[in-house]
Scaffold this motif. Structure first.
Motif, short mmCIF file in Angstrom:
data_model
loop_
_atom_site.label_atom_id
_atom_site.label_comp_id
_atom_site.label_asym_id
_atom_site.label_seq_id
_atom_site.Cartn_x
_atom_site.Cartn_y
_atom_site.Cartn_z
N LYS A 2 -7.66 -17.81 -0.68
CA LYS A 2 -7.23 -16.43 -0.98
C LYS A 2 -7.44 -15.56 0.26
CE LYS A 2 -8.40 -16.76 -5.80
NZ LYS A 2 -9.48 -16.57 -6.77
N THR A 3 -6.35 -15.03 0.80
CA THR A 3 -6.42 -14.31 2.07
C THR A 3 -6.01 -12.85 1.91
OG1 THR A 3 -5.81 -16.36 3.19
CG2 THR A 3 -5.65 -14.32 4.48
N LEU A 4 -6.89 -11.99 2.35
CA LEU A 4 -6.59 -10.55 2.36
C LEU A 4 -6.33 -10.13 3.80
CD1 LEU A 4 -6.59 -7.74 0.96
CD2 LEU A 4 -9.04 -7.62 1.48
N ILE A 5 -5.17 -9.47 4.02
CA ILE A 5 -4.85 -8.98 5.37
C ILE A 5 -4.95 -7.46 5.37
CG2 ILE A 5 -3.12 -8.85 7.20
CD1 ILE A 5 -1.89 -11.43 6.12
N GLN A 31 0.15 -22.54 1.88
CA GLN A 31 0.11 -22.21 0.45
C GLN A 31 -1.09 -21.37 0.08
OE1 GLN A 31 0.81 -25.95 -1.63
NE2 GLN A 31 2.99 -25.64 -1.31
N SER A 32 -1.43 -20.49 1.01
CA SER A 32 -2.53 -19.57 0.77
C SER A 32 -2.03 -18.45 -0.16
CB SER A 32 -2.91 -18.98 2.13
OG SER A 32 -4.11 -18.31 2.08
N GLU A 33 -2.91 -17.96 -1.01
CA GLU A 33 -2.55 -16.75 -1.77
C GLU A 33 -2.80 -15.56 -0.85
OE1 GLU A 33 -4.04 -16.14 -5.88
OE2 GLU A 33 -4.89 -18.13 -5.58
N ILE A 34 -1.82 -14.65 -0.77
CA ILE A 34 -1.91 -13.58 0.24
C ILE A 34 -1.81 -12.21 -0.42
CG2 ILE A 34 -0.91 -12.70 2.40
CD1 ILE A 34 0.74 -15.40 2.43
N ARG A 35 -2.69 -11.30 -0.02
CA ARG A 35 -2.56 -9.88 -0.36
C ARG A 35 -2.61 -9.10 0.95
NH1 ARG A 35 -2.00 -12.13 -4.46
NH2 ARG A 35 -3.19 -12.05 -6.40
N VAL A 36 -1.69 -8.15 1.12
CA VAL A 36 -1.68 -7.34 2.35
C VAL A 36 -1.98 -5.90 1.99
CG1 VAL A 36 -0.28 -6.54 4.30
CG2 VAL A 36 0.10 -8.85 3.37
N ARG A 37 -2.94 -5.31 2.66
CA ARG A 37 -3.19 -3.87 2.54
C ARG A 37 -2.75 -3.25 3.87
NH1 ARG A 37 -2.47 -2.54 -1.82
NH2 ARG A 37 -3.89 -0.77 -2.00
N ASP A 38 -1.56 -2.65 3.83
CA ASP A 38 -0.96 -2.05 5.02
C ASP A 38 -1.35 -0.56 4.97
OD1 ASP A 38 0.76 -0.81 6.78
OD2 ASP A 38 2.52 -1.98 6.20
N PHE A 80 -8.12 -8.97 9.85
CA PHE A 80 -7.84 -7.62 10.32
C PHE A 80 -6.85 -7.71 11.49
CE2 PHE A 80 -10.93 -4.57 8.50
CZ PHE A 80 -11.67 -5.45 7.73
N ILE A 81 -5.79 -6.92 11.45
CA ILE A 81 -4.81 -6.88 12.56
C ILE A 81 -4.68 -5.42 12.99
CG2 ILE A 81 -2.43 -7.38 13.28
CD1 ILE A 81 -2.24 -9.23 10.77
N PHE A 82 -4.96 -5.16 14.27
CA PHE A 82 -4.88 -3.76 14.73
C PHE A 82 -4.82 -3.67 16.26
CE2 PHE A 82 -9.27 -3.44 16.24
CZ PHE A 82 -9.92 -4.45 15.52
N PRO A 83 -4.29 -2.56 16.76
CA PRO A 83 -4.29 -2.33 18.21
C PRO A 83 -5.58 -1.64 18.63
CG PRO A 83 -3.07 -0.57 17.14
CD PRO A 83 -3.55 -1.49 16.03
N THR A 84 -5.94 -1.83 19.89
CA THR A 84 -7.09 -1.10 20.45
C THR A 84 -6.66 0.34 20.73
OG1 THR A 84 -7.84 -3.12 21.54
CG2 THR A 84 -8.73 -1.03 22.39
N TRP A 85 -7.39 1.26 20.20
CA TRP A 85 -7.15 2.68 20.50
C TRP A 85 -8.47 3.26 21.01
CZ3 TRP A 85 -3.83 5.13 15.94
CH2 TRP A 85 -2.53 4.62 16.01
#
Ligand SMILES: Cc1cc2nc3c(=O)[nH]c(=O)nc-3n(C[C@H](O)[C@H](O)[C@H](O)COP(=O)(O)O)c2cc1C
Length: 192
Positions: A2-5, A31-38, A80-85
């Protein structure tokens, strides 16, 4: 798995957006279960205001935060996916951590400091930069960002950082270099 992004970039049509897409593709193959919080698209409110300040100390958790916490509880791995600020994460992501990783949920106070309450979860951090590696590493900025996130946040909460990947110099990179970076990310997901 179970993967949360947790995705924190104002534009989906960006290199960070391409990373998100590549990761979702690879997770589907697994075949991972995926939830994305954008965080931008859901309009996450990142400021810990006075009226909610006590939530950090577990009096009354607001509904929007309870919802985010339920995603974290569900997840076995968190990406976690993000740019450096300004040598750190975008404010919306910092605010997500301020509000969602609350005392009594993500950690608790014990005699000698804190105990992580999100034990057993894996963490993967994908962070892009504008500056090239040769600029950031000698000035200790890479290490400072790693320490703050991997130890100052994840470890305190019991999350095991499996990898903190910096994708350097994105702003000045050509198409071929960006494609190579995306392939590296795909390989990392396959090895998780
Ligand atoms: C407000 C702001 C602050 C930034 N600060 C930094 C910084 O401190 N170090 C750095 O290497 N890049 C910095 N950058 C550049 C971004 O990290 C870079 O544009 C991003 O990683 C590229 O990914 P993208 O094309 O998906 O936006 C900054 C960009 C913005 C908009």
């Amino acid at each position: 798995m179970k993967t949360l992004i947790i995705f924190a970039h104002p534009k989906l049509d960006s290199f960070n957006g391409a990373i998100l897409e590549a990761i979702i593709d690879e997770l589907k193959v697994l075949q991972s279960e995926i939830r994305v919080r954008d965080l931008y698209r859901i309009g996450f409110q990142p400021v810990l205001h006075e009226d909610n300040y006590s939530e950090f100390y577990q009096t009354k958790i607001p509904a929007d935060i309870l919802e985010e916490q339920s995603y974290l509880l569900w997840a076995e791995q968190i990406i976690f996916i993000f740019p450096t600020w300004w040598s750190g994460m975008p404010a919306i992501l910092k605010g997500y951590i301020d509000r969602v990783f609350s005392n009594g949920f993500a950690f608790r106070m014990i005699k000698n400091g804190t105990e992580g309450l999100l034990k057993g979860k894996k963490g993967l951090i994908i962070q892009t930069t504008g500056q090239p590696e040769q600029k950031l590493k000698p000035s200790q900025l890479t290490m400072a960002m790693e320490t703050a996130m991997d130890y100052g946040i994840f470890q305190i909460c019991g999350i095991d950082t499996v990898s903190h990947q910096f994708l350097y110099g994105v702003t000045l990179s050509d198409h071929a270099t960006k494609q190579r970076m995306l392939r590296e990310i795909r390989d990392i997901i396959q090895l998780l």
